[in-house]
Structures are given as structure tokens and as C-alpha cells.
Design a protein around this motif. Sequence first.
Motif: not given
Length: 175
Positions: A39, A42-43, A45-47, A51, A126, A128
Amino acid sequence: MDLFRGAESLMRMDDRTWSRHANPWSVYTRIASSLPLFLAIWSIHWIGWWSVLPIGIISMWIFINPRFFPAPSSAKSWAASGVLGERAFLNRKRVPIPHEHLVFAYLTSGLGGLFLLVTIWGIVSAAFWLALTSWLAVVVSKVWFVDRMAWLWQDVKDAHPVYQAWDDADWSKTF
């Protein structure tokens, strides 16, 4: 130097660290760290590049983990057997191991490497569910490797006086 020795060197594993890593808490918490590590990776892609912080924190834990717990008072657990088997595997040039254990060590590690490549592809593209599923396959491959090392340990623990000492949880004996 083979890939296995390289990983040992990267983790800076010495006799004391190996004995502490034989603690089942060390083994199980490292396995449990795999999903948070995924995670964290993978973050991105979020932050975005933030990350790096969770990746760094979890990576630091993975490095500290084998040093964090005390050496177990017994080497009879599956986790301790797996760690000791891995250590015997790394020592295979000094104390030979049965061929089938060598084959399965390479097989399980090879599968883990293959699934890791798929994971990287999933992260880069990307995707997931592809990344997560293949990451979990990496973890299963590693647990299978540890299980095979536990089996190896049962086969070699009487092959050398140092191994016999480790099996009795006498961590002072080394090569």
C-alpha cells in the motif's frame, strides 16, 4: 556471490541477528508487513512522491525487525525452523543439503521474482488489482520458501554440531 547471499548482506544479517530473527514474532510481523508495504508503494498513485515517507518507514521496520525481538528460548516453532533452514541453505557450501531442497529454494524464489516483475508492471501501469494480486503471489511464494526451509531444517538439523546447538536454542554456537 549468489542472490541469496546478496540479500543476506543487504539486510546485514550476522549471527546475533539470525538468532533474533528466529523468534516467531519476527517472522510473522515481517509477513504481516507485506500488505502495508504494498500500500505504501501503491500510494504513489494517491499522494505522489510523498509516498517515499511511508515506503521509508515500512522499509526501516523491515530492516529493524530481525533485530527487534529477542532470540527465542526454543527453536521448535515452524517460524524458527524456517529461519534456521534458510540459514542452513545459505551455508550449503560448507554443510551440503539434499538436492531437492535446492531445487525448491530456486523454484519458490524464481516464482516470487516472476510475480514481483508482474507487480512492478501493475504498479507502473496503474493496474491496482493486477499489482495487488501479483504482490500477494510474491508473499505466498516467500511463505512457501520459508515452509520449504522449515522442511530443510528438519532434514539437516543433526548434520553438524552447530546446527544441533541452534536446534537446542544455543545461539552462541557459530561457524
